[in-house]
Design a protein around this motif. Structure first.
Motif, PDB file in Angstrom:
ATOM      1  N   GLU A   1     -33.219  47.742 -22.047  1.00 11.82           N
ATOM      2  CA  GLU A   1     -32.634  48.864 -22.248  1.00 11.82           C
ATOM      3  C   GLU A   1     -31.334  48.545 -22.964  1.00 11.82           C
ATOM      4  OE1 GLU A   1     -32.317  50.710 -18.410  1.00 11.82           O
ATOM      5  OE2 GLU A   1     -34.420  50.895 -18.276  1.00 11.82           O
ATOM      6  N   SER A   2     -30.601  47.432 -22.943  1.00 12.14           N
ATOM      7  CA  SER A   2     -29.164  47.371 -23.621  1.00 12.14           C
ATOM      8  C   SER A   2     -29.238  46.552 -24.573  1.00 12.14           C
ATOM      9  CB  SER A   2     -28.109  47.069 -22.459  1.00 12.14           C
ATOM     10  OG  SER A   2     -28.802  45.627 -21.664  1.00 12.14           O
ATOM     11  N   ARG A   3     -30.268  46.328 -25.367  1.00  9.06           N
ATOM     12  CA  ARG A   3     -30.152  44.966 -26.326  1.00  9.06           C
ATOM     13  C   ARG A   3     -29.059  45.535 -27.614  1.00  9.06           C
ATOM     14  NH1 ARG A   3     -33.272  40.768 -25.859  1.00  9.06           N
ATOM     15  NH2 ARG A   3     -35.076  41.132 -24.809  1.00  9.06           N
ATOM     16  N   ASN A   4     -28.799  46.991 -27.887  1.00 14.62           N
ATOM     17  CA  ASN A   4     -27.886  47.232 -28.615  1.00 14.62           C
ATOM     18  C   ASN A   4     -26.804  47.597 -28.349  1.00 14.62           C
ATOM     19  OD1 ASN A   4     -29.789  46.696 -30.817  1.00 14.62           O
ATOM     20  ND2 ASN A   4     -30.822  48.608 -30.623  1.00 14.62           N
ATOM     21  N   ASP A   5     -26.323  47.210 -26.774  1.00 11.82           N
ATOM     22  CA  ASP A   5     -25.053  47.940 -26.297  1.00 11.82           C
ATOM     23  C   ASP A   5     -24.382  46.586 -25.694  1.00 11.82           C
ATOM     24  OD1 ASP A   5     -23.297  48.806 -24.362  1.00 11.82           O
ATOM     25  OD2 ASP A   5     -24.766  50.294 -23.461  1.00 11.82           O
ATOM     26  N   ASN A   6     -23.564  46.328 -26.354  1.00 15.38           N
ATOM     27  CA  ASN A   6     -22.623  45.069 -26.042  1.00 15.38           C
ATOM     28  C   ASN A   6     -22.031  45.058 -24.611  1.00 15.38           C
ATOM     29  OD1 ASN A   6     -23.473  43.577 -28.393  1.00 15.38           O
ATOM     30  ND2 ASN A   6     -21.587  44.254 -29.486  1.00 15.38           N
TER      31      ASN A   6
ATOM     32  N   GLU B   1     -29.989  32.692 -20.569  1.00 19.54           N
ATOM     33  CA  GLU B   1     -30.086  32.359 -22.097  1.00 19.54           C
ATOM     34  C   GLU B   1     -30.867  33.291 -22.892  1.00 19.54           C
ATOM     35  OE1 GLU B   1     -32.786  29.036 -22.771  1.00 19.54           O
ATOM     36  OE2 GLU B   1     -31.416  27.738 -21.277  1.00 19.54           O
ATOM     37  N   ASP B   2     -31.625  34.231 -22.128  1.00 21.71           N
ATOM     38  CA  ASP B   2     -32.093  35.134 -22.693  1.00 21.71           C
ATOM     39  C   ASP B   2     -31.119  36.325 -23.014  1.00 21.71           C
ATOM     40  OD1 ASP B   2     -34.745  34.141 -22.445  1.00 21.71           O
ATOM     41  OD2 ASP B   2     -35.198  35.136 -21.038  1.00 21.71           O
ATOM     42  N   VAL B   3     -30.034  36.521 -22.069  1.00 26.05           N
ATOM     43  CA  VAL B   3     -28.986  37.438 -22.451  1.00 26.05           C
ATOM     44  C   VAL B   3     -28.281  37.159 -23.449  1.00 26.05           C
ATOM     45  CG1 VAL B   3     -27.109  38.550 -21.282  1.00 26.05           C
ATOM     46  CG2 VAL B   3     -29.077  38.289 -19.993  1.00 26.05           C
ATOM     47  N   ALA B   4     -27.869  35.919 -23.126  1.00 25.18           N
ATOM     48  CA  ALA B   4     -26.947  35.127 -24.612  1.00 25.18           C
ATOM     49  C   ALA B   4     -27.763  35.644 -25.838  1.00 25.18           C
ATOM     50  CB  ALA B   4     -26.637  33.676 -24.340  1.00 25.18           C
ATOM     51  N   ASN B   5     -29.017  35.195 -26.060  1.00 23.58           N
ATOM     52  CA  ASN B   5     -30.000  35.409 -27.160  1.00 23.58           C
ATOM     53  C   ASN B   5     -29.778  36.829 -27.687  1.00 23.58           C
ATOM     54  OD1 ASN B   5     -30.454  32.599 -27.363  1.00 23.58           O
ATOM     55  ND2 ASN B   5     -32.305  32.825 -26.398  1.00 23.58           N
ATOM     56  N   ALA B   6     -29.677  37.785 -26.727  1.00 21.64           N
ATOM     57  CA  ALA B   6     -29.787  39.336 -27.080  1.00 21.64           C
ATOM     58  C   ALA B   6     -28.282  39.659 -27.615  1.00 21.64           C
ATOM     59  CB  ALA B   6     -30.051  40.138 -25.798  1.00 21.64           C
ATOM     60  N   GLN B   7     -27.231  39.020 -27.216  1.00 22.35           N
ATOM     61  CA  GLN B   7     -25.920  39.222 -27.594  1.00 22.35           C
ATOM     62  C   GLN B   7     -25.797  38.647 -29.308  1.00 22.35           C
ATOM     63  OE1 GLN B   7     -23.989  37.394 -24.369  1.00 22.35           O
ATOM     64  NE2 GLN B   7     -23.126  39.226 -23.748  1.00 22.35           N
ATOM     65  N   ASP B   8     -26.627  37.692 -29.347  1.00 22.52           N
ATOM     66  CA  ASP B   8     -26.428  37.263 -30.903  1.00 22.52           C
ATOM     67  C   ASP B   8     -27.248  38.196 -31.969  1.00 22.52           C
ATOM     68  OD1 ASP B   8     -25.088  35.002 -29.820  1.00 22.52           O
ATOM     69  OD2 ASP B   8     -26.855  33.712 -29.776  1.00 22.52           O
TER      70      ASP B   8
ATOM     71  N   TRP C   1     -33.119  42.968 -13.582  1.00 26.05           N
ATOM     72  CA  TRP C   1     -32.168  42.459 -14.808  1.00 26.05           C
ATOM     73  C   TRP C   1     -33.076  42.706 -16.102  1.00 26.05           C
ATOM     74  CZ3 TRP C   1     -29.524  37.829 -11.936  1.00 26.05           C
ATOM     75  CH2 TRP C   1     -28.675  38.256 -11.136  1.00 26.05           C
ATOM     76  N   ARG C   2     -34.318  42.325 -16.004  1.00 25.17           N
ATOM     77  CA  ARG C   2     -35.219  42.248 -17.339  1.00 25.17           C
ATOM     78  C   ARG C   2     -35.214  43.774 -17.917  1.00 25.17           C
ATOM     79  NH1 ARG C   2     -36.017  37.840 -19.948  1.00 25.17           N
ATOM     80  NH2 ARG C   2     -36.138  35.963 -18.245  1.00 25.17           N
ATOM     81  N   GLU C   3     -35.238  44.547 -16.988  1.00 23.15           N
ATOM     82  CA  GLU C   3     -35.462  46.079 -17.550  1.00 23.15           C
ATOM     83  C   GLU C   3     -33.996  46.332 -18.257  1.00 23.15           C
ATOM     84  OE1 GLU C   3     -36.460  48.922 -14.367  1.00 23.15           O
ATOM     85  OE2 GLU C   3     -38.184  47.815 -14.006  1.00 23.15           O
TER      86      GLU C   3
END
Length: 165
Positions: free
Chosen positions: A105-110, A158-165, A99-101
């Motif tokens: 890899e998907s920071r800019n892929d909503n 929380e990390d995923v939610a922060n990446a979406q913001d 999941w971390r990977e």
């Protein structure tokens, strides 16, 4: 001193009725709210404030499944050891690394982030069901292990939610 469940006259169990918790909280707050003690002595005001604070803390603990699970272990004599025991099953750790990977890899892929969020939410729901089953069997030591895993899931969520913001 009463425990949080006793304060709200609820059975000390993981599966609680949140509507009943809300209602019990409002009833306790109505009795001890500092506004009711405006013309009381300073000692009575202080006691009312302490009770209101205690009711708020108890409510916040019981309302949150992770906090409620941790508290249930504590009142049954089992320390969750959140800071000192980080041992996790290998399969769980592998999933976390995957999941971390994916997150990196998907920071800019909503769309990818949404999919990751759904997967984590599903794992969290399954973990909560697992914990509920362990509590229903009064297996507090196993529940403590599962709670530590849930903490990882909550943090990653929380990390995923922060990446979406």
């Amino acid at each position: 001193m009463q425990n949080h469940f006793e304060l709200f006259q609820l059975a000390p169990q993981f599966d609680i009725d949140l509507v009943s918790l809300d209602q019990a909280f409002r009833e306790v707050q109505a009795q001890v709210h500092p506004d009711k003690f405006v013309s009381a002595s300073s000692a009575e005001q202080r006691v009312a404030m302490q009770w209101a604070t205690r009711a708020n803390e108890a409510y916040q603990t019981l309302k949150n499944p992770l906090k409620r699970a941790t508290y249930l272990c504590e009142i049954n004599g089992v320390d969750v050891q959140a800071e000192s025991n980080t041992a996790m099953p290998a399969a769980f750790l592998m999933q976390q690394m995957e999941w971390r990977e994916e997150l990196d890899e998907s920071r800019n892929d909503n769309a990818a982030l949404d999919e990751l969020e759904r997967n984590v939410a599903k794992a969290r729901k399954e973990q909560l069901e697992h914990i509920a089953q362990q509590f229903s069997q009064a297996d507090y030591h196993q529940a403590a292990k599962s709670i530590r895993q849930l903490m990882f899931l909550e943090k990653f969520s929380e990390d995923v939610a922060n990446a979406q913001d």
